[in-house]
Every structure is written in structure tokens, then in C-alpha cells.
Scaffold this motif. Structure first.
Motif, PDB file in Angstrom:
ATOM      1  N   SER A  46       0.818  -1.211   0.000  1.00 41.46           N
ATOM      2  CA  SER A  46       0.000   0.000   0.000  1.00 41.46           C
ATOM      3  C   SER A  46       0.851   1.260   0.000  1.00 41.46           C
ATOM      4  N   ASP A  47       2.156   1.142   0.316  1.00 36.88           N
ATOM      5  CA  ASP A  47       3.051   2.292   0.329  1.00 36.88           C
ATOM      6  C   ASP A  47       3.593   2.628  -1.053  1.00 36.88           C
ATOM      7  N   GLN A  48       3.383   1.745  -2.035  1.00 37.94           N
ATOM      8  CA  GLN A  48       3.913   1.950  -3.373  1.00 37.94           C
ATOM      9  C   GLN A  48       3.118   3.034  -4.091  1.00 37.94           C
ATOM     10  N   PRO A  49       3.753   3.778  -4.999  1.00 40.89           N
ATOM     11  CA  PRO A  49       3.006   4.774  -5.761  1.00 40.89           C
ATOM     12  C   PRO A  49       2.019   4.085  -6.709  1.00 40.89           C
ATOM     13  N   PRO A  50       0.963   4.767  -7.086  1.00 43.79           N
ATOM     14  CA  PRO A  50      -0.008   4.144  -7.985  1.00 43.79           C
ATOM     15  C   PRO A  50       0.622   3.867  -9.352  1.00 43.79           C
ATOM     16  N   SER A  51       0.118   2.850 -10.019  1.00 39.65           N
ATOM     17  CA  SER A  51       0.663   2.516 -11.329  1.00 39.65           C
ATOM     18  C   SER A  51       0.266   3.593 -12.339  1.00 39.65           C
ATOM     19  N   ALA A  52       1.099   3.784 -13.348  1.00 38.49           N
ATOM     20  CA  ALA A  52       0.854   4.814 -14.355  1.00 38.49           C
ATOM     21  C   ALA A  52       0.020   4.254 -15.498  1.00 38.49           C
ATOM     22  N   TYR A  85      -8.224   9.124   3.558  1.00 42.83           N
ATOM     23  CA  TYR A  85      -8.105   7.798   2.997  1.00 42.83           C
ATOM     24  C   TYR A  85      -7.948   6.804   4.143  1.00 42.83           C
TER      25      TYR A  85
END
Length: 88
Positions: A46-52, A85
Motif C-alpha cells: 500500500s506504500d507503493q506509488p499508484p501505477s501509471a 483515505y
């Protein structure tokens, strides 16, 4: 003369704050650097940036090159909203 007396009184007063150099250290002193595992914070998915989105990014670059960028909505104190969130 007053300065000498004041300096002497302060020096004597600060002597009580000095701790002996030969005092024993805590048994846990240095354990934080003993292993790297204690210093690394694990990364949760959940700490990862959202996918592009490639198509969306390509259209944004094309709009930027043409000078047709979307103007951001101006925010002021009457229409600012707070979003929360569920992340912990």
C-alpha cells in the motif's frame, strides 16, 4: 571582579551536570547499529506509488506540447475540502 565571581559560580554549578566518563554504559548501547535489519523499514504494497496509465500520460504530454493543458481549479477557503483515505 563581578565577572570573575559570576563565572566561578556558574562553573561550580555546571560541575554537577558532568557525568563521569568511566560510568558504565547501558547494556543495549550499540545494538541499533549491530544489525541492519533493525534499521530497515519494510515497504508494504500500500506504500507503493499508484501505477501509471501509459495512454493517459501520452495524451498529457501531447496536450503539453500543443499548449492545451487543463487549467487547475483554483482553491480558496470557501471550497477546500478535506479527503481522508483509509490507509494506516
Amino acid at each position: 571582579m563581578r565577572t570573575l565571581i559570576l563565572t566561578s559560580v556558574c562553573a561550580v554549578g555546571l560541575c554537577g551536570c558532568v557525568q563521569s566518563i568511566d560510568a558504565p554504559l547501558s547494556p543495549t548501547f550499540g545494538q541499533a547499529v549491530a544489525s541492519m535489519d533493525t534499521q530497515i523499514i519494510p515497504v508494504r504494497p500500500s506504500d507503493q506509488p499508484p501505477s501509471a496509465n501509459g495512454a493517459r500520460a501520452a495524451s498529457a504530454i501531447a496536450r503539453l506540447e500543443k499548449g492545451e493543458v487543463y487549467k487547475p481549479e483554483t482553491a480558496n477557503t470557501s471550497n477546500v475540502s478535506v479527503m481522508s483515505y483509509g490507509g494506516k
